[in-house]
Design an enzyme around this catalytic site. Sequence first.
Site, mmCIF file in Angstrom:
data_model
loop_
_atom_site.group_PDB
_atom_site.id
_atom_site.type_symbol
_atom_site.label_atom_id
_atom_site.label_comp_id
_atom_site.label_asym_id
_atom_site.label_seq_id
_atom_site.Cartn_x
_atom_site.Cartn_y
_atom_site.Cartn_z
ATOM 1 N N SER A 49 21.606 -36.164 -41.200
ATOM 2 C CA SER A 49 20.462 -36.774 -40.854
ATOM 3 C C SER A 49 20.237 -36.676 -39.433
ATOM 4 C CB SER A 49 20.337 -38.097 -41.637
ATOM 5 O OG SER A 49 20.906 -39.036 -40.828
ATOM 6 N N ASP A 50 18.855 -36.100 -39.060
ATOM 7 C CA ASP A 50 18.588 -36.559 -37.793
ATOM 8 C C ASP A 50 18.629 -38.027 -37.678
ATOM 9 O OD1 ASP A 50 17.704 -36.217 -35.125
ATOM 10 O OD2 ASP A 50 15.974 -34.945 -35.701
ATOM 11 N N TRP A 51 18.893 -38.439 -36.339
ATOM 12 C CA TRP A 51 19.015 -39.802 -35.965
ATOM 13 C C TRP A 51 17.800 -40.851 -36.422
ATOM 14 C CZ3 TRP A 51 22.588 -36.589 -35.489
ATOM 15 C CH2 TRP A 51 23.720 -36.849 -34.974
#
Length: 878
Positions: free
Chosen positions: A289-291
């Site tokens: 996932s992106d942050w």
Amino acid sequence: MAPSRVSVLALGNAILFLSALTGAQEPEIPTFEHHSPPAYPPPIGTGEGFSDWSEAYSKAQAVVAQMTIAEKVNLTSGVGWEGEQCVGNTGGVPRLGIRGLCLQDSPLGIRFGQYSSAFPAGVTIASTWDDDLSYARGYAMGVEHRGKGVDVQLGPVSGPLGLFPEGGRNWEGAGSDPYLSGVGIASAIRGIQDAGVIACAKHFIANEQEHYRQVGESAIAINESLSANLDDRTMHEVYAWPFADAVKAGVGSIMCSYNQINNSYGCQNSELMNGILKNELGFQGFVVSDWQAQHAGVATALAGLDMAMPGDQLFYSANSWWASNLTGAVINGSVPVWRLDDMATRIMASFYKVGLDKDRVDVNLDSWTTDVYGYRHWVAKEGYGVVNGNVDVRGNHASLIREIAAKGTVILKNIANTLPLQKPKQIAVFGSDATDNPRGPNGCPDRACADGTVAMGWGSGTANFPYLISPLSALQNKAIADGTVIQWVVDDYATEHMEQTATQATACLVFVKSQAGEGYSIVDGNQGDRNNLTLWSNGEEVIRTVAAKCNNTIVTLHAPGPVLMEEWIDHPNVTAVLYAGLPGQESGNSIVDVLYGLVEPGRLPFTIAKNANDYGVKLMYKPDNTYTPQQNLSGLLIDYRYFDKHDIEPRFEFGFGLSYTTWKYHDIVVRKTNAGPYVPFNGRTPAAKNTKVTESAESLLFPDGFHKVRAYNYPWFNTTSDIKRDGENGPAEAYDPTGTVIRPAGGAPGGNPGLYDILYEVNVTISNTGKRNGEEVVQLYISQGEVDDPVRVLRGYRRVSVDAGKSTCVTFTITRRDISRWDTTTQNWVVSPAEKLVYVGRSSRDLPLVAKLNGERSTGFKKNNKPGRLGHGMKAFM
């Protein structure tokens, strides 16, 4: 963790999962036209039949078989923001000698790094149109990341693709064409991973603007992140195209994006991760996932997410969707054991694929302090010791950086051979873009300013400069060597002094700029995305002021993408114009190399329009609704495709760029190969093992005497009362005892192997008709022949060196994929019966050679005298 926390979270996540399957919505959610269909169960990665994955999977399966549930969970879950030294860190498996993974930005160097390099941005490497340089840049960056102990480099980028010219992060990517971007990131991936680091292609997918990409970031409040809505054909032929190249190149990880796609979050969208990425494209690595782009626990696991970053739901919250909650979801049956096994195996397979089990370097950088000593667990202020080893990993990369930045500079205008410069008697330099930031090259956090010369955008895709050579510094050195007098005015508003200085010079070098970046920072009122396409820092006025007094005004532009030039481009005293992109640490040296003719320049990876409206798109600066903003990305006509389809004349077309010599194209020959027919794939993935949970409750507790770091995510429970065994095998919808049916367009990394069969070879001859050696970027475009297709699309390019007076033969191969279109009915690629033409030339609108793909040469194509336009004879084939 309270006993009720596990059961409540599991129940909530199970509801989310079932909602995703049935399409059910909460009552208050508006009904939208675009919805992403469900795709379950997640395909299992095996590496079987794929030579570059099989050994890695054998090792991964063997080691994961030895792991406990908690140990597998530890690999999938981030420890929390600032929990350890990297921007992202997973837990490890100490019992088996496996240290947690270190994930670090960025796609142009080591974010927060010291004694490391600041490479040219993606837009600049794209401007070179040189696969060898793209590989070399990737390899050099990989070497530096590995030398710092980084395991996963968060790059390269093909999302955003650059639909909106104002897009804040376009500069991180590899150009505004799917083919150019795909070839570029594939080369970078091979380089990074050959250096022993896992590459992470991002952002998957349709992440085309910064405004409203996530809740809480924009001035106007929204309830849910923007939904980028696109049809099936646009998804396959435009946005997913480069990611197919990334998968075929063997990329180890792919990052899902913040935005929603057809009203399903990118990191919870089962059609994207399970259906397209892992099934159709045969992706064998892991999805991260992106942050803070993860918005649920069980639902994301079943939709295909394999690693959650940075681990906490909100920065510093000490709450995680996964970690112990994922352990609980496996124990109570919400997530099948085989799905957890698949997550861990995919991660470890990527680990082994790039050789991280051999000579792995200890982490010797720190993202939170530049001091040598600090806290390993920064947010908790624990583990004090050496955190920055200050290992110098730069090697001889400066020369490569200089070469890329120079060859990625594009000459847009050059009247009467103004360039290259030949030891002018006196030069004058103008504009703050020529000089240093008064606070130093790293004086603005994450480069979020436009003070001094602009050499990279801002945001998480940046790196610290070890130094930054400004254009003024390099020009001073060159002037001293040549005996040239040099003066300068770098105050953008000191127009009176500019006039006085300009009248004395034989060559006036004006440096102007524009800037963009990531949405969490606002610079001069621009929240990541540019507010418009004009120059910053009084740029237009600086050009007009100097040009009014100097009949040899040379303009150099540093910018993340296109700018409007109509106010000054046709001024008779503006004799040369260069687009220098975002060149990195060797900025000044590289532009001197081009200005003085030491290096052959590049070509545009996007179109420069005469008017912003000519692009046919509108970035959403204000939401259409404050619940879930809806953005329509449907359509194949991105960048030059739109200009061609609507017969709009650009200022400078895609692929355009002047050379220091002259070229002639001739003798196009098409040869059809004996490739076999295209066969839709028919098969299944291996069946998931219906594994039951056999571990004791005691094995899921914190080990005796274990010290818990504050705000750190762990996979264990405090007491046995926290453990709820509500099931065994997971939801029935997430389990198929016969395996997952592979889609007809799938069957191998990158898609159906038949897509990559070579159907044609195209040979052309190019001659250097000038008086100096040069490099030409030969470009091949194809017309599909259907009314609803773009006029033509890029399907090949080569950067070749040819000595003065010599000729060379350039060979292109055309694959089945190159001439196919996505059929929404059969859900497969098809080649239409329409007549197809192949064009070869210097840009998307300078294409002197045309032939039919049956091998017949088309004639009567007379080149127009107007530079950068197709000849009138080509109209018949549009």
